[in-house]
Write a protein that holds these residues in place. Structure first.
Motif, PDB file in Angstrom:
ATOM      1  N   GLN A  88       1.357  -1.355   0.473  1.00 40.14           N
ATOM      2  CA  GLN A  88      -0.239   0.321  -0.059  1.00 40.14           C
ATOM      3  C   GLN A  88       1.100   1.820  -0.138  1.00 40.14           C
ATOM      4  O   GLN A  88       0.192   2.044   0.016  1.00 40.14           O
ATOM      5  N   VAL A  89       1.823   1.044   0.189  1.00 37.13           N
ATOM      6  CA  VAL A  89       2.983   2.227  -0.203  1.00 37.13           C
ATOM      7  C   VAL A  89       3.093   2.897  -1.256  1.00 37.13           C
ATOM      8  O   VAL A  89       3.152   2.398  -2.045  1.00 37.13           O
ATOM      9  N   PRO A  90       2.925   4.065  -1.691  1.00 41.87           N
ATOM     10  CA  PRO A  90       3.012   5.041  -3.462  1.00 41.87           C
ATOM     11  C   PRO A  90       3.876   4.345  -3.178  1.00 41.87           C
ATOM     12  O   PRO A  90       5.039   5.209  -3.256  1.00 41.87           O
ATOM     13  N   SER A  91       4.126   4.829  -4.969  1.00 38.41           N
ATOM     14  CA  SER A  91       5.243   4.733  -5.570  1.00 38.41           C
ATOM     15  C   SER A  91       5.510   5.652  -5.655  1.00 38.41           C
ATOM     16  O   SER A  91       5.889   6.333  -5.169  1.00 38.41           O
ATOM     17  N   GLY A  92       7.147   5.599  -4.796  1.00 36.71           N
ATOM     18  CA  GLY A  92       8.289   6.533  -5.151  1.00 36.71           C
ATOM     19  C   GLY A  92       8.838   7.001  -3.383  1.00 36.71           C
ATOM     20  O   GLY A  92       9.320   7.341  -3.100  1.00 36.71           O
ATOM     21  N   SER A  93       7.724   6.719  -2.710  1.00 33.82           N
ATOM     22  CA  SER A  93       7.993   6.837  -1.646  1.00 33.82           C
ATOM     23  C   SER A  93       8.293   5.591  -0.997  1.00 33.82           C
ATOM     24  O   SER A  93       7.963   4.673  -0.831  1.00 33.82           O
ATOM     25  N   ARG A  94       8.373   5.675   0.276  1.00 32.60           N
ATOM     26  CA  ARG A  94       9.407   4.787   1.344  1.00 32.60           C
ATOM     27  C   ARG A  94       8.371   4.313   2.300  1.00 32.60           C
ATOM     28  O   ARG A  94       7.994   5.124   3.062  1.00 32.60           O
ATOM     29  N   GLY A  95       8.804   3.402   2.819  1.00 30.80           N
ATOM     30  CA  GLY A  95       7.985   2.339   4.034  1.00 30.80           C
ATOM     31  C   GLY A  95       9.164   1.952   4.878  1.00 30.80           C
ATOM     32  O   GLY A  95      10.314   2.134   4.749  1.00 30.80           O
ATOM     33  N   CYS A  96       8.407   2.012   6.566  1.00 25.66           N
ATOM     34  CA  CYS A  96       9.276   1.041   7.075  1.00 25.66           C
ATOM     35  C   CYS A  96       8.418  -0.370   7.754  1.00 25.66           C
ATOM     36  O   CYS A  96       7.603  -0.242   7.557  1.00 25.66           O
ATOM     37  N   LYS A  97       9.187  -0.976   7.919  1.00 30.55           N
ATOM     38  CA  LYS A  97       9.100  -2.287   8.713  1.00 30.55           C
ATOM     39  C   LYS A  97       9.096  -2.216  10.700  1.00 30.55           C
ATOM     40  O   LYS A  97      10.505  -1.919  10.704  1.00 30.55           O
ATOM     41  N   ILE A  98       7.999  -1.866  11.573  1.00 31.20           N
ATOM     42  CA  ILE A  98       8.049  -2.209  12.588  1.00 31.20           C
ATOM     43  C   ILE A  98       8.465  -3.618  13.599  1.00 31.20           C
ATOM     44  O   ILE A  98       7.558  -3.907  13.597  1.00 31.20           O
ATOM     45  N   TYR A  99       9.300  -3.861  13.885  1.00 32.16           N
ATOM     46  CA  TYR A  99       9.545  -5.486  14.730  1.00 32.16           C
ATOM     47  C   TYR A  99       9.298  -5.306  16.130  1.00 32.16           C
ATOM     48  O   TYR A  99      10.604  -4.268  16.636  1.00 32.16           O
ATOM     49  N   LEU A 100       8.528  -5.971  16.800  1.00 26.93           N
ATOM     50  CA  LEU A 100       8.822  -6.012  18.285  1.00 26.93           C
ATOM     51  C   LEU A 100       9.465  -6.838  18.598  1.00 26.93           C
ATOM     52  O   LEU A 100       9.333  -7.866  18.176  1.00 26.93           O
ATOM     53  N   LEU A 101      10.896  -7.057  19.556  1.00 28.97           N
ATOM     54  CA  LEU A 101      11.636  -8.593  19.144  1.00 28.97           C
ATOM     55  C   LEU A 101      11.858  -8.277  21.071  1.00 28.97           C
ATOM     56  O   LEU A 101      11.818  -7.537  21.873  1.00 28.97           O
ATOM     57  N   GLN A 102      11.575  -9.389  21.478  1.00 26.63           N
ATOM     58  CA  GLN A 102      11.901  -9.891  22.770  1.00 26.63           C
ATOM     59  C   GLN A 102      13.210 -11.119  22.758  1.00 26.63           C
ATOM     60  O   GLN A 102      12.985 -11.720  21.793  1.00 26.63           O
ATOM     61  N   CYS A 103      13.634 -10.873  23.604  1.00 23.39           N
ATOM     62  CA  CYS A 103      14.579 -11.904  24.008  1.00 23.39           C
ATOM     63  C   CYS A 103      13.767 -13.542  24.669  1.00 23.39           C
ATOM     64  O   CYS A 103      12.803 -13.224  25.328  1.00 23.39           O
ATOM     65  N   GLN A 104      14.279 -14.851  24.438  1.00 26.04           N
ATOM     66  CA  GLN A 104      13.820 -16.147  24.718  1.00 26.04           C
ATOM     67  C   GLN A 104      14.387 -16.199  26.435  1.00 26.04           C
ATOM     68  O   GLN A 104      13.744 -16.412  27.005  1.00 26.04           O
ATOM     69  N   ASN A 105      15.164 -16.095  26.419  1.00 31.03           N
ATOM     70  CA  ASN A 105      16.555 -15.952  28.061  1.00 31.03           C
ATOM     71  C   ASN A 105      15.901 -15.013  28.497  1.00 31.03           C
ATOM     72  O   ASN A 105      15.215 -15.057  29.585  1.00 31.03           O
ATOM     73  N   ARG A 120       8.917  -1.770  -7.600  1.00 35.09           N
ATOM     74  CA  ARG A 120       8.589  -2.884  -8.742  1.00 35.09           C
ATOM     75  C   ARG A 120       8.894  -4.339  -7.916  1.00 35.09           C
ATOM     76  O   ARG A 120       9.559  -5.114  -8.225  1.00 35.09           O
ATOM     77  N   GLY A 121       8.136  -4.762  -6.646  1.00 41.85           N
ATOM     78  CA  GLY A 121       7.817  -5.872  -6.331  1.00 41.85           C
ATOM     79  C   GLY A 121       9.092  -6.100  -5.042  1.00 41.85           C
ATOM     80  O   GLY A 121       9.251  -7.285  -4.472  1.00 41.85           O
ATOM     81  N   GLN A 122      10.437  -5.530  -5.550  1.00 44.05           N
ATOM     82  CA  GLN A 122      11.021  -5.466  -4.657  1.00 44.05           C
ATOM     83  C   GLN A 122      11.532  -4.708  -3.850  1.00 44.05           C
ATOM     84  O   GLN A 122      10.929  -3.625  -3.601  1.00 44.05           O
ATOM     85  N   GLU A 123      12.428  -4.441  -2.222  1.00 45.67           N
ATOM     86  CA  GLU A 123      12.312  -4.101  -1.215  1.00 45.67           C
ATOM     87  C   GLU A 123      13.745  -3.568  -0.761  1.00 45.67           C
ATOM     88  O   GLU A 123      14.762  -4.365  -0.837  1.00 45.67           O
ATOM     89  N   ILE A 124      13.925  -2.092  -1.192  1.00 52.53           N
ATOM     90  CA  ILE A 124      15.500  -1.896  -0.924  1.00 52.53           C
ATOM     91  C   ILE A 124      15.552  -0.982   0.333  1.00 52.53           C
ATOM     92  O   ILE A 124      14.948  -0.262   0.639  1.00 52.53           O
ATOM     93  N   LEU A 125      16.668  -1.997   1.068  1.00 50.69           N
ATOM     94  CA  LEU A 125      17.159  -0.949   2.103  1.00 50.69           C
ATOM     95  C   LEU A 125      17.614   0.086   2.011  1.00 50.69           C
ATOM     96  O   LEU A 125      18.899  -0.041   1.820  1.00 50.69           O
TER      97      LEU A 125
END
Length: 168
Positions: A88-105, A120-125
């Motif tokens: 859903q990110v418009p063409s030419g715009s940037r998006g971000c993924k936000i992950y919540l991570l937790q240590c198992q220990n 074009r369907g690829q994600e450039i970091l």
């Protein structure tokens, strides 16, 4: 004058070595750096345990292509717009993924933010940052994620903090 000619005689050899380095050796070095960063991304800084992903959120950044922006937790919380999926990110715009991570220990929580440009369907970091959970507490406990003021019960259960590293 002899020095100039001796330097010129070595120029093709120097250029050949530089081309070999740029074509074959440098990519190997970069791959090693990327692999070590990926491995580190799954390991807790406190106890070296495995980090598990509790949630993933997609946001639209208010920048386009290679524009610069503030890489702070406040920016990602207040300046981005939520979307259901990255497509859903418009063409030419940037998006971000936000992950919540937790240590198992030890239960230590961190938030990883990956800034990407979908092309074009690829994600450039473009950028990747890791923040302590405390900086994103507002994001996870208010309207930023769920659209209402409280965290869901299942996420509350998953997100119990056993580590007082961040004073939580």
């Amino acid at each position: 004058m002899d020095i100039v000619f001796s330097v010129l005689a070595w120029t093709p050899g120097i250029l050949f070595v530089l081309v070999i380095f740029a074509r074959f050796i440098w990519p190997l070095i970069v791959r090693g750096i990327i692999k070590s960063a990926e491995k580190k991304g799954n390991i807790c800084d406190v106890c070296k345990g495995n980090m598990i992903e509790l949630s993933e959120h997609f946001r639209i950044l208010p920048v386009r292509f290679d524009e610069k922006h503030d890489c702070s937790a406040e920016y990602y919380i207040h300046s981005t717009t939520p979307v259901k999926e990255l497509s859903q990110v418009p063409s030419g715009s940037r998006g971000c993924k936000i992950y919540l991570l937790q240590c198992q220990n030890c239960g230590c929580k961190e938030v990883a933010v990956i800034d990407i440009l979908p092309v074009r369907g690829q994600e450039i970091l473009k950028n990747a940052d890791v923040f302590p959970y405390e900086e994103f507490r507002e994001f996870y406990e208010t309207d930023g994620v769920w659209g209402h003021g409280t965290l869901s019960e299942t996420i509350n259960e998953k997100c119990e903090i056993k580590n007082s590293r961040y004073g939580l």
